[in-house]
Design an enzyme around this catalytic site. Structure first.
Site, PDB file in Angstrom:
ATOM      1  CB  SER A  71      -8.322  -1.215   4.787  1.00  0.00           C
ATOM      2  OG  SER A  71      -8.694  -2.482   4.329  1.00  0.00           O
ATOM      3  NE  ARG A  76      -4.142  -1.737   0.352  1.00  0.00           N
ATOM      4  CZ  ARG A  76      -4.182  -3.037   0.119  1.00  0.00           C
ATOM      5  NH1 ARG A  76      -3.117  -3.661  -0.354  1.00  0.00           N
ATOM      6  NH2 ARG A  76      -5.282  -3.721   0.357  1.00  0.00           N
ATOM      7  CD  GLU A  91      -5.447   1.013   2.554  1.00  0.00           C
ATOM      8  OE1 GLU A  91      -5.251  -0.152   2.871  1.00  0.00           O
ATOM      9  OE2 GLU A  91      -6.334   1.370   1.774  1.00  0.00           O
TER      10      GLU A  91
END
Ligand code: EPU
Length: 349
Positions: free
Chosen positions: A249, A176, A345
């Site tokens: 998320s 990520r 995130e």
């Protein structure tokens, strides 16, 4: 009242003054940008950014808005990529090279690739957002990360004041993460060059995928079957941004040294731990958050999904600041209970 200026000189973009952003992000929280430029022709970027009114303003690039949380108005220029196009630039027997404009919808591109007979992107079906946002975040799901299929990324580089092409090795892809995320504000991704195989072993080892295929009655799955299985899992396990505001998320799964993972597992045998190649361990943030009692929890309209503990949701009228204060409570609780820090995130502004 929107003040839209679209004089013919602005070839390739449309400017909107005091632009509401809520409907442009999947979190659906209220925020206003001083300026918004909708860019249909990336070549117009240098001229747009050189305009005197924008030269000293903060800038932000918005893709599908699925990975950003505004906690207040943005006193700057938001650039939204709206360029379109999927072009097969080279066709070979095993792998094609396909250039895709940043403004294309990610899920639309995945479905196009499956329809055209390519294999590889099937596990990445139904991820919200745009193609331009995919490398920024190195999107991933069900054991696949997008970097595997990227050859290069075309972008405008503010620092160098020119268009550049970054090869995959130059993009610093990680879980990520990417160069684009690390140096936020420097690059505007305009298109992505993919290498799409015509055949490749399917990646079915992530928990739940094989079981889902079995439940579908599929014994020798195709890429399209794998995509259907992932789609069914996602629809069941994750809240749909079309129904309730969210950005997937909200936290990354924390990576900790193996010694710390071992001692946590000794006291919490149920804790899911994934061993990484470098010897460190990735822990399930959802599990940690659920243990702290937050799954389905709600403070006003800011809440944690009752489907998945890793997803913060906007039940209607939550503000970005309210969601952030809930995120802070969750972080503190997880730190106190497990001694593990959680990192958001999405990009928080
Ligand atoms: N779990 C819980 N409670 C929950 C949900 C999950 O305890 O409410 C535990 C379960 O033990 C489960 C484990 O967490 O087995 C893993 O759950 P899941 O398979 O949903 O994966 P995740 O690690 O929570 C990651 C990605 C998701 C991606 C899924 C599937 C991150 C931060 N998230 O979630 O990506 O869809 O794997 O590959 O890596 C996103 O990035 O926005 C996103 C949704």
């Amino acid at each position: 009242m929107l003040d839209r200026s679209q004089d013919p000189a602005n070839d390739g973009y449309q400017l909107i003054r005091r632009a509401p952003l809520a409907s442009r992000t999947t979190f659906d929280v209220p925020a206003v940008a001083a300026w918004l430029a909708e860019l249909t022709r990336p070549q117009a970027l240098p001229e747009l950014l050189a305009r005197p009114e924008f030269r000293d303003l903060p800038r932000l690039v918005l893709g599908g808005g699925s990975n950003v949380l505004f906690t207040r108005d943005f006193d700057g220029l938001v650039v939204a990529l709206a360029n379109r196009g999927i072009d097969v630039v080279e066709s070979a027997e095993e792998v094609d090279r396909v250039r895709v404009s940043a403004g294309e919808n990610w899920d639309g591109f995945v479905r196009w690739s499956l329809g055209a007979g390519y294999v590889g992107l099937e596990n990445l079906v139904l991820i919200p957002g745009s193609v331009g946002a995919a490398p920024f975040q190195n999107i991933g799901a069900y054991g696949v990360e997008v970097e595997t299929f990227i050859e290069s990324v075309d972008a405008w580089d503010h620092d160098a004041a020119r268009f550049v092409t970054l090869q995959r090795e130059e993009c610093a892809f990680a879980y990520r993460d990417s160069l684009f995320k690390q140096q936020r504000g420097r690059f505007v991704i305009t298109s992505v060059l993919f290498r799409l195989p015509r055949s490749r072993p399917l990646c079915l080892d992530y928990a739940g995928v094989r079981e889902e295929l079995a439940a579908m009655g599929v014994t020798s799955p195709t890429a399209t079957d794998a995509a259907s299985a992932v789609e069914r899992l996602r629809l069941r396990k994750l809240p749909n941004p079309a129904d309730i505001g969210n950005a997937g998320s909200f936290f990354k799964n924390p990576v900790v040294p193996a010694t710390q993972a071992r001692s946590l597992q000794a006291s919490h045998p149920q804790l899911p731990v994934f061993h990484l190649e470098d010897g460190s361990c990735k822990l399930s943030a959802a599990w940690l958050i659920q243990q702290c009692g937050f799954k389905g929890y709600r403070e006003g309209d800011a809440g944690v999904s009752d489907k998945h503990a890793l997803v913060l949701v906007n039940h209607g009228n939550a503000t970005g600041a309210e969601l952030m204060s809930l995120a802070e409570r969750i972080r503190n609780a997880v730190r106190e209970s497990f001694g593990v820090g959680l990192e958001p995130e999405p990009v928080v502004l």
